[in-house]
Design an enzyme around this catalytic site. Sequence first.
Site, PDB file in Angstrom:
ATOM      1  N   CYS A  81       0.839  -1.207   0.000  1.00 36.82           N
ATOM      2  CA  CYS A  81       0.000   0.000   0.000  1.00 36.82           C
ATOM      3  C   CYS A  81       0.876   1.260   0.000  1.00 36.82           C
ATOM      4  O   CYS A  81       1.561   1.528  -0.980  1.00 36.82           O
ATOM      5  CB  CYS A  81      -0.994  -0.046   1.153  1.00 36.82           C
ATOM      6  N   HIS A 185      -3.634  -5.394  -0.201  1.00 42.12           N
ATOM      7  CA  HIS A 185      -3.153  -5.805   1.121  1.00 42.12           C
ATOM      8  C   HIS A 185      -3.132  -7.333   1.214  1.00 42.12           C
ATOM      9  O   HIS A 185      -4.173  -7.944   1.518  1.00 42.12           O
ATOM     10  CB  HIS A 185      -4.069  -5.246   2.217  1.00 42.12           C
ATOM     11  N   GLU A 187      -1.992  -9.053   3.585  1.00 43.02           N
ATOM     12  CA  GLU A 187      -2.266  -9.443   4.977  1.00 43.02           C
ATOM     13  C   GLU A 187      -3.758  -9.414   5.305  1.00 43.02           C
ATOM     14  O   GLU A 187      -4.169  -9.902   6.357  1.00 43.02           O
ATOM     15  CB  GLU A 187      -1.491  -8.529   5.938  1.00 43.02           C
TER      16      GLU A 187
END
Length: 208
Positions: A81, A185, A187
């Site tokens: 990001c 993202h 994660e």
Amino acid sequence: MSTLGIIDYGAGNLASVCNSFRALGVEGRLIRTPEDATGITHLVLPGVGAFGDCAKALQHRGLADFIRTWIAAGKPFLGICIGYQILFESSDETPDARGLGIFSGHVRRFNDSGQKIPHMGWNAVQPVDAAHPLWADMGPEPYFYYVHSYYPQPTDQGLIAATTTYADTFAAAIIRGNVVATQFHPEKSQQQGLRLLRNFLTLGTKLS
């Protein structure tokens, strides 16, 4: 054996990133100063917030030059990001701030095309080369989670490793040697995200 460092510059989605690597059996060490990185083999720069704040914090902590040196040495690096955007020179978000300038290009805001901004949620990613080891075990069009209003436009189109379409078609990810950076993202992207993080940990062995 990979030894993971996760940069902590005072902001960023650290808990989710650490937990995702932990799910892969890898415990990340938080890197707050260059001295913290002794023995690290793989480096991650997560990010949330504003381009200018990130640039200022990295500079203040002595991490800006550290990241430049790390990448110049060809060591495995993952930017997420804002950690992706900051690799470029400048951004519409903070016009007076300078990025790390590792790659030539500008971070621009989505066009006002009637689509809701920020771009938030799951979207398809089209790898430029689906056979590249970064995309191993993901299929030809994996889905990842996004939250952003800005995205980089690399000057060198050869950097672009994947695209996504939302209002514009934009560079969802770049790869250059052992450097990977994503606007999405991993994660927050469940199993596909874990696969990408696992594949990142092979950098320096499978990728060149």
